[in-house]
Design a protein around this motif. Structure first.
Motif, PDB file in Angstrom:
ATOM      1  N   TYR A 133     -26.663 -17.828 -59.781  1.00  0.00           N
ATOM      2  CA  TYR A 133     -26.010 -16.772 -60.223  1.00  0.00           C
ATOM      3  C   TYR A 133     -26.204 -16.079 -58.709  1.00  0.00           C
ATOM      4  CZ  TYR A 133     -23.510 -16.696 -64.715  1.00  0.00           C
ATOM      5  OH  TYR A 133     -22.461 -17.015 -66.004  1.00  0.00           O
ATOM      6  N   GLU A 136     -27.032 -12.900 -58.319  1.00  0.00           N
ATOM      7  CA  GLU A 136     -25.894 -11.737 -58.164  1.00  0.00           C
ATOM      8  C   GLU A 136     -25.770 -10.915 -60.175  1.00  0.00           C
ATOM      9  OE1 GLU A 136     -21.631 -13.202 -56.926  1.00  0.00           O
ATOM     10  OE2 GLU A 136     -22.725 -13.737 -55.723  1.00  0.00           O
ATOM     11  N   ASP A 138     -25.730  -8.655 -61.627  1.00  0.00           N
ATOM     12  CA  ASP A 138     -24.330  -7.604 -61.374  1.00  0.00           C
ATOM     13  C   ASP A 138     -23.150  -8.490 -62.102  1.00  0.00           C
ATOM     14  OD1 ASP A 138     -24.685  -5.266 -61.245  1.00  0.00           O
ATOM     15  OD2 ASP A 138     -23.939  -5.246 -59.054  1.00  0.00           O
ATOM     16  N   ARG A 139     -22.297  -9.843 -61.637  1.00  0.00           N
ATOM     17  CA  ARG A 139     -22.052 -11.082 -61.673  1.00  0.00           C
ATOM     18  C   ARG A 139     -22.581 -11.490 -63.076  1.00  0.00           C
ATOM     19  NH1 ARG A 139     -21.178 -16.754 -60.494  1.00  0.00           N
ATOM     20  NH2 ARG A 139     -22.453 -16.739 -59.484  1.00  0.00           N
ATOM     21  N   LEU A 140     -23.466 -11.543 -63.502  1.00  0.00           N
ATOM     22  CA  LEU A 140     -24.367 -12.457 -64.753  1.00  0.00           C
ATOM     23  C   LEU A 140     -23.979 -10.800 -65.691  1.00  0.00           C
ATOM     24  CD1 LEU A 140     -25.820 -14.548 -66.391  1.00  0.00           C
ATOM     25  CD2 LEU A 140     -28.144 -13.491 -65.222  1.00  0.00           C
ATOM     26  N   ARG A 142     -21.889  -9.359 -66.092  1.00  0.00           N
ATOM     27  CA  ARG A 142     -20.542  -8.728 -66.898  1.00  0.00           C
ATOM     28  C   ARG A 142     -20.197 -10.260 -67.682  1.00  0.00           C
ATOM     29  NH1 ARG A 142     -20.014  -7.582 -61.086  1.00  0.00           N
ATOM     30  NH2 ARG A 142     -19.046  -9.846 -60.829  1.00  0.00           N
ATOM     31  N   GLU A 143     -20.401 -11.207 -67.513  1.00  0.00           N
ATOM     32  CA  GLU A 143     -19.982 -12.825 -67.709  1.00  0.00           C
ATOM     33  C   GLU A 143     -21.491 -12.627 -69.149  1.00  0.00           C
ATOM     34  OE1 GLU A 143     -20.707 -16.113 -66.207  1.00  0.00           O
ATOM     35  OE2 GLU A 143     -19.431 -15.653 -64.242  1.00  0.00           O
TER      36      GLU A 143
END
Length: 291
Positions: A133, A136, A138-140, A142-143
């Motif tokens: 990731y 990141e 925040d992206r992790l 969210r997923e």
């Protein structure tokens, strides 16, 4: 002499299994070569082949051949039948494996590696964040939130009790499935993140989590190859089991489940090179053959 070579020599000549494996291999080689020499003398009894020199040559070749045949490998595999599946033990980097990956997580699915306070950057979890990731978080997160939709937390900690990290606790064994069908990431919660930010687990917890993991793989991995680390050896502190015992626990659980219904066609358990000296590949290969 490199540490890897010293480790191989210690396994081969410093353990009962290594000596017995090498002894059997040398004996087989010696028997085959001796048989060939006797067959030669049967057909050519007048041969001037020197007996003493021939014996020494046969013994030397048998010794060298036996050692080569029983030399500890960086990779061992075993194929099972009825049903068909295979298991591989390999020394290497988990993230270099071109297949679906299993990543060990804790019960709150922490992801923060800042200052190594919650999750150590060097851990498999930490590497997953930074190598898959690109850091990141925040992206992790969210997923992860999407993957955990429909899975109910069993408890929610107060911030006053847990000073950092996430607060919602999920049942041990929960698996969050991320990624695309071509390459899935199975995040398996097998350890409890205590409020003092240390992780704990045990054989029973790991065994239960493995059962849930195999079920998730059966549904989402499409029977394709899956690679996993030695869960319980890094993130969780399982003081009652050494590295080899954890690997055997994983093998026993996977093979037992696969005998009932194929989980995936191949499971690769990846041992980090730094942990190689803690693993006897000869012993584990012998254990695989008994399953």
């Amino acid at each position: 002499m490199s540490p890897g070579l010293r480790h191989r020599l210690r396994i081969l000549f410093g353990t009962r299994l290594g000596l017995s494996t090498a002894g059997r291999a040398c004996a087989v080689q010696f028997g085959v070569l001796s048989g060939a020499a006797q067959l030669y003398l049967t057909f050519w009894p007048d041969s001037t082949l020197p007996r003493g020199t021939t014996f020494l040559v046969i013994a030397g070749v048998a010794l060298a051949g036996g050692i080569v045949q029983s030399w500890p490998r960086d990779r061992v595999s075993h194929d099972f039948t009825h049903p068909q599946f295979s298991v591989t033990l390999a020394i290497g980097d988990l993230f270099d494996q071109p297949c679906h990956l299993v990543i060990g997580f804790n019960d709150v699915f922490d992801t923060d590696t800042t200052d190594d306070l919650v999750i150590a950057r060097r851990s498999v979890q930490g590497q997953f964040l930074h190598r898959v990731y690109a850091g990141e978080v925040d992206r992790l997160d969210r997923e992860l939130a999407v993957a955990l939709t429909g899975k109910q937390p069993v408890a929610v900690e107060e911030r006053a009790a847990k000073r950092a990290g996430k607060l919602s606790r999920y049942p041990l064994g929960t698996v969050a499935v991320l990624g695309l069908p071509a390459r899935r990431y199975f995040l398996s919660a097998y350890g409890t993140m205590r409020n003092d930010l240390t992780v704990g687990s045990g054989p029973d917890e790991v065994w239960h989590s493995l059962g849930e993991l195999w079920r998730a793989l059966h549904v989402h991995a499409r029977r394709e190859t899956v690679a996993m680390p030695v869960i319980g050896s890094d993130l969780a502190r399982i003081d009652t089991m050494d590295h080899a015992s954890l690997i055997k626990l994983i093998l026993l659980s996977f093979v037992t489940t696969s005998r009932q219904s194929v989980v995936c066609k191949e499971l690769t358990i990846v041992v980090h090179p730094e942990e190689y000296e803690r693993v006897d590949m000869l012993e584990l290969a012998a254990f695989l053959r008994t399953l």
